[in-house]
Design an enzyme around this catalytic site. Sequence first.
Site, PDB file in Angstrom:
ATOM      1  N   GLY A  99       9.124  -8.665   8.980  1.00 15.56           N
ATOM      2  CA  GLY A  99       8.221  -9.822   8.966  1.00 15.56           C
ATOM      3  C   GLY A  99       6.794  -9.412   8.668  1.00 15.56           C
ATOM      4  O   GLY A  99       6.450  -8.234   8.670  1.00 15.56           O
ATOM      5  N   GLY A 101       3.668  -8.350   9.443  1.00 12.47           N
ATOM      6  CA  GLY A 101       3.034  -7.792  10.637  1.00 12.47           C
ATOM      7  C   GLY A 101       1.520  -7.795  10.556  1.00 12.47           C
ATOM      8  O   GLY A 101       0.822  -7.608  11.543  1.00 12.47           O
ATOM      9  N   ARG A 102       1.030  -7.945   9.335  1.00  8.21           N
ATOM     10  CA  ARG A 102      -0.435  -7.968   9.194  1.00  8.21           C
ATOM     11  C   ARG A 102      -0.853  -8.859   8.038  1.00  8.21           C
ATOM     12  O   ARG A 102      -1.988  -8.782   7.573  1.00  8.21           O
ATOM     13  CB  ARG A 102      -0.950  -6.564   8.981  1.00  8.21           C
ATOM     14  CG  ARG A 102      -0.317  -5.888   7.784  1.00  8.21           C
ATOM     15  CD  ARG A 102      -1.106  -4.704   7.427  1.00  8.21           C
ATOM     16  NE  ARG A 102      -0.420  -3.917   6.427  1.00  8.21           N
ATOM     17  CZ  ARG A 102      -0.999  -2.936   5.789  1.00  8.21           C
ATOM     18  NH1 ARG A 102      -2.235  -2.629   6.053  1.00  8.21           N
ATOM     19  NH2 ARG A 102      -0.326  -2.252   4.900  1.00  8.21           N
ATOM     20  N   GLY A 135      -2.170  -4.933  12.872  1.00  5.36           N
ATOM     21  CA  GLY A 135      -2.376  -6.118  12.047  1.00  5.36           C
ATOM     22  C   GLY A 135      -3.509  -5.987  11.043  1.00  5.36           C
ATOM     23  O   GLY A 135      -3.883  -6.946  10.379  1.00  5.36           O
ATOM     24  N   ARG A 185      -4.108 -11.757  -1.379  1.00  5.37           N
ATOM     25  CA  ARG A 185      -3.062 -11.554  -2.383  1.00  5.37           C
ATOM     26  C   ARG A 185      -2.540 -12.895  -2.865  1.00  5.37           C
ATOM     27  O   ARG A 185      -2.348 -13.824  -2.082  1.00  5.37           O
ATOM     28  CB  ARG A 185      -1.935 -10.749  -1.725  1.00  5.37           C
ATOM     29  CG  ARG A 185      -0.743 -10.507  -2.607  1.00  5.37           C
ATOM     30  CD  ARG A 185       0.063  -9.321  -2.131  1.00  5.37           C
ATOM     31  NE  ARG A 185       0.784  -9.549  -0.884  1.00  5.37           N
ATOM     32  CZ  ARG A 185       1.515  -8.620  -0.264  1.00  5.37           C
ATOM     33  NH1 ARG A 185       1.592  -7.397  -0.759  1.00  5.37           N
ATOM     34  NH2 ARG A 185       2.148  -8.887   0.855  1.00  5.37           N
ATOM     35  N   ARG A 192      11.439 -12.014  -0.355  1.00  7.12           N
ATOM     36  CA  ARG A 192      11.949 -10.691  -0.679  1.00  7.12           C
ATOM     37  C   ARG A 192      13.461 -10.665  -0.530  1.00  7.12           C
ATOM     38  O   ARG A 192      14.034 -11.561   0.123  1.00  7.12           O
ATOM     39  CB  ARG A 192      11.353  -9.668   0.311  1.00  7.12           C
ATOM     40  CG  ARG A 192       9.856  -9.774   0.446  1.00  7.12           C
ATOM     41  CD  ARG A 192       9.409  -9.672   1.912  1.00  7.12           C
ATOM     42  NE  ARG A 192       7.986 -10.061   2.046  1.00  7.12           N
ATOM     43  CZ  ARG A 192       6.974  -9.234   1.864  1.00  7.12           C
ATOM     44  NH1 ARG A 192       7.213  -7.975   1.618  1.00  7.12           N
ATOM     45  NH2 ARG A 192       5.736  -9.663   1.959  1.00  7.12           N
ATOM     46  N   ASP A 261      12.532  -4.891   1.548  1.00 10.25           N
ATOM     47  CA  ASP A 261      11.477  -5.822   1.965  1.00 10.25           C
ATOM     48  C   ASP A 261      10.285  -5.767   1.011  1.00 10.25           C
ATOM     49  O   ASP A 261       9.369  -6.588   1.133  1.00 10.25           O
ATOM     50  CB  ASP A 261      11.019  -5.537   3.404  1.00 10.25           C
ATOM     51  CG  ASP A 261      10.595  -4.104   3.607  1.00 10.25           C
ATOM     52  OD1 ASP A 261      11.417  -3.209   3.330  1.00 10.25           O
ATOM     53  OD2 ASP A 261       9.456  -3.855   4.026  1.00 10.25           O
ATOM     54  N   ASP A 271       3.560  -4.934  -3.242  1.00  7.37           N
ATOM     55  CA  ASP A 271       3.275  -3.852  -2.309  1.00  7.37           C
ATOM     56  C   ASP A 271       2.911  -2.562  -3.027  1.00  7.37           C
ATOM     57  O   ASP A 271       3.767  -1.873  -3.566  1.00  7.37           O
ATOM     58  CB  ASP A 271       4.441  -3.616  -1.342  1.00  7.37           C
ATOM     59  CG  ASP A 271       4.034  -3.992   0.062  1.00  7.37           C
ATOM     60  OD1 ASP A 271       2.877  -3.715   0.400  1.00  7.37           O
ATOM     61  OD2 ASP A 271       4.852  -4.560   0.801  1.00  7.37           O
TER      62      ASP A 271
HETATM   63  P1  AMP Z   1       5.016  -1.951   4.287  1.00 11.22           P
HETATM   64  O1  AMP Z   1       5.346  -0.500   4.447  1.00 11.22           O
HETATM   65  O2  AMP Z   1       3.564  -2.197   3.997  1.00 11.22           O
HETATM   66  O3  AMP Z   1       5.893  -2.625   3.303  1.00 11.22           O
HETATM   67  O4  AMP Z   1       5.271  -2.626   5.697  1.00 11.22           O
HETATM   68  C1  AMP Z   1       6.475  -2.564   6.382  1.00 11.22           C
HETATM   69  C2  AMP Z   1       6.407  -3.413   7.624  1.00 11.22           C
HETATM   70  O5  AMP Z   1       5.416  -2.928   8.532  1.00 11.22           O
HETATM   71  C3  AMP Z   1       6.071  -4.866   7.374  1.00 11.22           C
HETATM   72  O6  AMP Z   1       6.781  -5.638   8.304  1.00 11.22           O
HETATM   73  C4  AMP Z   1       4.591  -4.902   7.654  1.00 11.22           C
HETATM   74  O7  AMP Z   1       4.147  -6.194   7.984  1.00 11.22           O
HETATM   75  C5  AMP Z   1       4.466  -3.953   8.827  1.00 11.22           C
HETATM   76  N1  AMP Z   1       3.121  -3.362   8.936  1.00 11.22           N
HETATM   77  C6  AMP Z   1       2.560  -2.478   8.096  1.00 11.22           C
HETATM   78  N2  AMP Z   1       1.322  -2.159   8.508  1.00 11.22           N
HETATM   79  C7  AMP Z   1       1.079  -2.848   9.625  1.00 11.22           C
HETATM   80  C8  AMP Z   1      -0.037  -2.949  10.541  1.00 11.22           C
HETATM   81  N3  AMP Z   1      -1.153  -2.240  10.357  1.00 11.22           N
HETATM   82  N4  AMP Z   1       0.090  -3.776  11.589  1.00 11.22           N
HETATM   83  C9  AMP Z   1       1.206  -4.478  11.779  1.00 11.22           C
HETATM   84  N5  AMP Z   1       2.277  -4.435  10.985  1.00 11.22           N
HETATM   85  C10 AMP Z   1       2.228  -3.628   9.913  1.00 11.22           C
HETATM   86 MG    MG Z   2       5.856  -4.435   2.532  1.00 15.50          MG
END
Ligand code: AMP
Ligand code: MG
Length: 503
Positions: A99, A101-102, A135, A185, A192, A261, A271
């Site tokens: 989901g 997360g940020r 976040g 963005r 996804r 994802d 991404d």
């Molecule tokens: P990503 O590697 O950017 O594709 O992120 C993978 C997952 O980690 C996704 O669910 C993001 O929302 C979560 N995520 C990445 N960075 C953060 C962050 N700094 N705080 C909270 N969730 C994060």
């Molecule tokens: Mg991602």
Amino acid sequence: MDHSQPKSERTAAIAPIPFDNSYARLPERFFARVHPTPVVEPWLIKFNRPLAEELGLDADALERDGAAIFSGNSVPEGAEPLGMAYAGHQFGQFVPLLGDGRAILLGEVIDKNGVRRDIQLKGAGKTPYSRRGDGRAALGPVLREYIVSEAMHALGIPATRALAAVVTGEPVYRERVLPGAIFTRVAASHIRVGTFQFFAARGDAEGVRTLADYVIDRHYPEIKGQERPYLALLETVAERQASLIARWLHIGFIHGVMNTDNCAVSGETVDFGPCAFLDAYDPAKVFSSIDQGGRYAYASQPAIGQWNLARLAETLLPLFDPDASEAVNLANDVIAGYGPRFQTHWLTGMKAKIGLTQDEDGDLDLVQGLLSLMKEGQADFTLTFRRLADAAESEAPQEAFTMSFSDPAAVTPWLADWRARLAREAQTSQQRAQAMRLVNPAYIPRNHRIEQAIRAAEDEGDFSLFEALLKVLAKPYEDQQGFSAYAAPPTPSEEVVRTFCGT
Ligand code: AMP
Ligand code: MG
């Protein structure tokens, strides 16, 4: 889950974005309503005015109030902020709940071409999906995503876009303390493969069907009347991914984290965490520090695309056919068809890169012959093809091309074969060279240039290199006066050997 605060307290009385939200109308289990967390001292680094205009936004108002709006401090009227739920395979391991997360989706607009586009703030604070994350986003990765996503667009490759970037005035804590930033963005959607997996993993067949119907309506309405629309959906996603990944290979792009994802069903590149571009050609090249097994190496990307497609197919199986084995057969045919689809896109593009418009039996060998020499000779991927365009114009600048290889003499036989093959083409050499320059960029977002731009911004608050990069990368296929250094490969000391996802 409703984490929103009362509207009256949080919504500013400004309406610069004509929202027309549809994801927020889906069942509540598809997302969590959540507001951005305000930041201390937002400052607008960059606003993409042409994109704002394309989206039909009030560009003047956004330029004026951009710091407040793109930081999430002021949520514009009509926004229905939410974090999307999704799951995903990360490096092959299934995670049932990821989901946003940020990232917080503010809402959607219909652009000037009638296309529905998401507007999302990345780094806008915690959501119910943040797990242990803060976040937030750091300035470096925000600048990287801004530069690379806009460059991809200018290169003609489907990608999410950059509408704005702000610094927050707050620190973020990674291996070291970094300036915080938020990225705005724009995407055709943020759905996804992992969004489908979220519902499938919960045995929520109704959720999968609702999502599939939504995706068909939003992205592929032309398949609605078909006898097997859900199978057509899989086929269409297969086609988009095959075409997309072929185009990545044509420009030396390594996504770096092709988890399910991070695989958008719209066919956009999404991404840009640890992404990088080839300098010297090496099919096994990996940059990302977290990709220790080389799962997402340059030349592995097509196969990973197929693996991701199979994960999507699994979620849709019950919709293909009531008979389970028939459903599997149908899915397998589509997944098997992805290979030839990819190969066709790849070869067509590679042939264009070496100036071929007609088909002959030996063309694949000619392409592969050059790639082997490039690997052997550690030839810079981008520069080699650009110089080949010069060599196509006349025989004189051939030297610049051969000098890209560690052993220039080794390329002579290939050049003779190539010229013999060109002699059987209909185009004039002028036409050919021109066509080749339209598919072989002079400028790509070279890793060391991105790094230098980030360093200057982070260490000195100097955004001039970031601006210069954006300017030159906006016209990647045109030689630009005064920017020849941006076409050059890194010196050994400039070379970037590792990238980090920066989360
Ligand atoms: P990503 O590697 O950017 O594709 O992120 C993978 C997952 O980690 C996704 O669910 C993001 O929302 C979560 N995520 C990445 N960075 C953060 C962050 N700094 N705080 C909270 N969730 C994060
Ligand atoms: Mg991602």
